[in-house]
Design a protein around this motif. Structure first.
Motif, PDB file in Angstrom:
ATOM      1  N   ALA A  34       0.839  -1.211   0.000  1.00  0.00           N
ATOM      2  CA  ALA A  34       0.000   0.000   0.000  1.00  0.00           C
ATOM      3  C   ALA A  34       0.866   1.249   0.000  1.00  0.00           C
ATOM      4  CB  ALA A  34      -0.933  -0.006   1.206  1.00  0.00           C
ATOM      5  N   TYR A  35       1.903   1.247   0.824  1.00  0.00           N
ATOM      6  CA  TYR A  35       2.771   2.427   0.924  1.00  0.00           C
ATOM      7  C   TYR A  35       3.431   2.730  -0.418  1.00  0.00           C
ATOM      8  CZ  TYR A  35       6.264   5.730   2.544  1.00  0.00           C
ATOM      9  OH  TYR A  35       7.039   6.858   2.690  1.00  0.00           O
ATOM     10  N   GLY A  36       3.994   1.717  -1.058  1.00  0.00           N
ATOM     11  CA  GLY A  36       4.660   1.923  -2.343  1.00  0.00           C
ATOM     12  C   GLY A  36       3.715   2.462  -3.400  1.00  0.00           C
ATOM     13  N   GLN A  37       2.509   1.931  -3.430  1.00  0.00           N
ATOM     14  CA  GLN A  37       1.535   2.391  -4.429  1.00  0.00           C
ATOM     15  C   GLN A  37       1.072   3.812  -4.116  1.00  0.00           C
ATOM     16  OE1 GLN A  37      -1.369  -0.794  -4.660  1.00  0.00           O
ATOM     17  NE2 GLN A  37       0.032  -2.095  -5.816  1.00  0.00           N
ATOM     18  N   ARG A  38       0.947   4.137  -2.837  1.00  0.00           N
ATOM     19  CA  ARG A  38       0.597   5.517  -2.462  1.00  0.00           C
ATOM     20  C   ARG A  38       1.714   6.479  -2.846  1.00  0.00           C
ATOM     21  NH1 ARG A  38      -1.990   3.608   3.343  1.00  0.00           N
ATOM     22  NH2 ARG A  38      -4.166   3.511   2.627  1.00  0.00           N
ATOM     23  N   MET A  39       2.959   6.050  -2.682  1.00  0.00           N
ATOM     24  CA  MET A  39       4.095   6.886  -3.091  1.00  0.00           C
ATOM     25  C   MET A  39       4.040   7.169  -4.593  1.00  0.00           C
ATOM     26  SD  MET A  39       6.294   7.848  -0.625  1.00  0.00           S
ATOM     27  CE  MET A  39       7.918   8.021  -1.389  1.00  0.00           C
ATOM     28  N   SER A  40       3.766   6.136  -5.389  1.00  0.00           N
ATOM     29  CA  SER A  40       3.697   6.332  -6.846  1.00  0.00           C
ATOM     30  C   SER A  40       2.537   7.241  -7.232  1.00  0.00           C
ATOM     31  CB  SER A  40       3.570   4.982  -7.558  1.00  0.00           C
ATOM     32  OG  SER A  40       4.799   4.283  -7.523  1.00  0.00           O
ATOM     33  N   THR A  41       1.399   7.064  -6.576  1.00  0.00           N
ATOM     34  CA  THR A  41       0.243   7.912  -6.866  1.00  0.00           C
ATOM     35  C   THR A  41       0.554   9.369  -6.546  1.00  0.00           C
ATOM     36  OG1 THR A  41      -1.299   6.100  -6.451  1.00  0.00           O
ATOM     37  CG2 THR A  41      -2.183   8.336  -6.298  1.00  0.00           C
ATOM     38  N   MET A  42       1.204   9.611  -5.410  1.00  0.00           N
ATOM     39  CA  MET A  42       1.553  10.978  -5.031  1.00  0.00           C
ATOM     40  C   MET A  42       2.604  11.545  -5.982  1.00  0.00           C
ATOM     41  SD  MET A  42       0.591  13.308  -2.847  1.00  0.00           S
ATOM     42  CE  MET A  42      -0.133  12.433  -1.436  1.00  0.00           C
ATOM     43  N   GLN A  43       3.556  10.716  -6.381  1.00  0.00           N
ATOM     44  CA  GLN A  43       4.575  11.171  -7.339  1.00  0.00           C
ATOM     45  C   GLN A  43       3.922  11.611  -8.646  1.00  0.00           C
ATOM     46  OE1 GLN A  43       5.990   8.405 -10.027  1.00  0.00           O
ATOM     47  NE2 GLN A  43       5.960  10.386 -11.057  1.00  0.00           N
ATOM     48  N   GLU A  44       2.974  10.840  -9.136  1.00  0.00           N
ATOM     49  CA  GLU A  44       2.282  11.193 -10.380  1.00  0.00           C
ATOM     50  C   GLU A  44       1.521  12.508 -10.228  1.00  0.00           C
ATOM     51  OE1 GLU A  44       2.431   9.980 -13.301  1.00  0.00           O
ATOM     52  OE2 GLU A  44       3.420   8.057 -13.022  1.00  0.00           O
ATOM     53  N   ARG A  45       1.009  12.738  -9.043  1.00  0.00           N
ATOM     54  CA  ARG A  45       0.225  13.952  -8.788  1.00  0.00           C
ATOM     55  C   ARG A  45       1.113  15.187  -8.657  1.00  0.00           C
ATOM     56  NH1 ARG A  45      -3.867  14.729  -3.572  1.00  0.00           N
ATOM     57  NH2 ARG A  45      -3.977  17.004  -3.635  1.00  0.00           N
ATOM     58  N   VAL A  46       2.220  15.053  -7.936  1.00  0.00           N
ATOM     59  CA  VAL A  46       3.030  16.226  -7.574  1.00  0.00           C
ATOM     60  C   VAL A  46       4.238  16.405  -8.487  1.00  0.00           C
ATOM     61  CG1 VAL A  46       4.262  17.339  -5.669  1.00  0.00           C
ATOM     62  CG2 VAL A  46       2.252  15.948  -5.194  1.00  0.00           C
ATOM     63  N   TYR A  47       4.787  15.297  -8.970  1.00  0.00           N
ATOM     64  CA  TYR A  47       5.952  15.334  -9.879  1.00  0.00           C
ATOM     65  C   TYR A  47       5.661  14.475 -11.112  1.00  0.00           C
ATOM     66  CZ  TYR A  47       8.612  17.589  -6.170  1.00  0.00           C
ATOM     67  OH  TYR A  47       9.058  18.470  -5.203  1.00  0.00           O
ATOM     68  N   PRO A  48       4.675  14.884 -11.929  1.00  0.00           N
ATOM     69  CA  PRO A  48       4.269  14.054 -13.071  1.00  0.00           C
ATOM     70  C   PRO A  48       5.352  13.885 -14.134  1.00  0.00           C
ATOM     71  CG  PRO A  48       3.207  16.211 -13.162  1.00  0.00           C
ATOM     72  CD  PRO A  48       3.868  16.112 -11.822  1.00  0.00           C
ATOM     73  N   GLU A  49       6.314  14.786 -14.190  1.00  0.00           N
ATOM     74  CA  GLU A  49       7.385  14.691 -15.191  1.00  0.00           C
ATOM     75  C   GLU A  49       8.607  13.957 -14.640  1.00  0.00           C
ATOM     76  OE1 GLU A  49       6.634  15.734 -18.224  1.00  0.00           O
ATOM     77  OE2 GLU A  49       4.697  16.327 -17.399  1.00  0.00           O
ATOM     78  N   ALA A  50       8.451  13.190 -13.598  1.00  0.00           N
ATOM     79  CA  ALA A  50       9.574  12.530 -12.923  1.00  0.00           C
ATOM     80  C   ALA A  50      10.345  11.615 -13.863  1.00  0.00           C
ATOM     81  CB  ALA A  50       9.069  11.715 -11.740  1.00  0.00           C
ATOM     82  N   SER A  51      11.654  11.541 -13.614  1.00  0.00           N
ATOM     83  CA  SER A  51      12.515  10.625 -14.359  1.00  0.00           C
ATOM     84  C   SER A  51      12.192   9.178 -13.981  1.00  0.00           C
ATOM     85  CB  SER A  51      13.990  10.903 -14.041  1.00  0.00           C
ATOM     86  OG  SER A  51      14.274  10.545 -12.691  1.00  0.00           O
ATOM     87  N   GLU A  52      12.704   8.267 -14.783  1.00  0.00           N
ATOM     88  CA  GLU A  52      12.539   6.844 -14.504  1.00  0.00           C
ATOM     89  C   GLU A  52      13.131   6.494 -13.135  1.00  0.00           C
ATOM     90  OE1 GLU A  52      13.311   2.672 -16.973  1.00  0.00           O
ATOM     91  OE2 GLU A  52      14.292   4.516 -17.609  1.00  0.00           O
ATOM     92  N   GLU A  53      14.296   7.071 -12.841  1.00  0.00           N
ATOM     93  CA  GLU A  53      14.945   6.783 -11.563  1.00  0.00           C
ATOM     94  C   GLU A  53      14.115   7.267 -10.382  1.00  0.00           C
ATOM     95  OE1 GLU A  53      18.362   7.434 -14.554  1.00  0.00           O
ATOM     96  OE2 GLU A  53      16.320   8.164 -14.224  1.00  0.00           O
ATOM     97  N   LEU A  54      13.522   8.450 -10.510  1.00  0.00           N
ATOM     98  CA  LEU A  54      12.692   8.976  -9.428  1.00  0.00           C
ATOM     99  C   LEU A  54      11.428   8.130  -9.247  1.00  0.00           C
ATOM    100  CD1 LEU A  54      11.890  10.978  -7.278  1.00  0.00           C
ATOM    101  CD2 LEU A  54      11.249  12.610  -9.063  1.00  0.00           C
TER     102      LEU A  54
END
Length: 198
Positions: A34-54
């Motif tokens: 759950a935590y990992g998926q929440r991290m990815s969801t938040m990343q998509e929301r706040v840093y949608p242009e994130a690199s592959e590494e991020l």
């Protein structure tokens, strides 16, 4: 399937072994999954242009965390700091093993490891992004439980420390979160406290 998707799925598979459970979207699932998926969801929301590494570092932030229990370290501040440092190393190591199995080169594996450990986050924009995402996930999904277990003054102090580690972009995103009245009030008090001491 591309290798990024393969890597994310392998991280999820590793986190699916977590014996601890939480509710997510009405389902009982492994806590770190759950935590990992929440991290990815938040990343998509706040840093949608994130690199592959991020993207990978966000998903792997707590990979297999339950395997290094807090209780195996002294229950004091130095023990806590050593536990956090050792955890960061293990998270990076376990993530690196997955990335190697997906065909990533040593340079990308090393970069993801640095982001997982949030190295130099004050000077590295992507490491700062990981710190922001983790802070936002805490506020959105875990602060209510934390607030229920601690005195209001402690909650405000912890939220002030959380805000202190965030970028201006992260703080702006925090203001747009749908928080409970208790957490929203504590966050506003923390902002006021930070402003008074700056």
């Amino acid at each position: 399937m591309n290798r990024l998707q393969t890597a994310l799925e392998k991280i999820d598979a590793a986190n699916s072994a977590d014996p601890n459970r939480v509710k997510m979207d009405g389902k009982d699932i492994p806590a770190e999954l759950a935590y990992g998926q929440r991290m990815s969801t938040m990343q998509e929301r706040v840093y949608p242009e994130a690199s592959e590494e991020l993207r990978i570092a966000a998903r792997a932030q707590h990979i297999r965390r339950w395997e290094v229990p807090r209780s195996t370290y002294p229950m004091d501040r130095p023990g806590y700091l050593r536990w956090r440092k050792d955890l960061g190393r293990k998270h990076a190591e376990w993530t690196g093993e997955i990335l190697a199995s997906c065909g990533y080169d040593e340079a990308k594996i090393s970069r993801v490891g640095a982001l997982v450990r949030k190295e130099n986050f004050r000077r590295d924009a992507e490491a700062q992004a990981v710190e922001d995402i983790a802070s936002l996930v805490f506020l959105a999904h875990y602060a209510d439980d934390f607030a229920a277990k601690h005195e209001p003054e402690k909650v405000v102090t912890i939220l002030a420390k959380t805000l202190g580690k965030m970028s201006e972009h992260g703080k702006t995103a925090a203001g747009s979160l749908n928080l409970s009245p208790a957490v929203r009030g504590a966050l506003e008090a923390a902002i006021a406290q930070a402003a008074a001491t700056s």
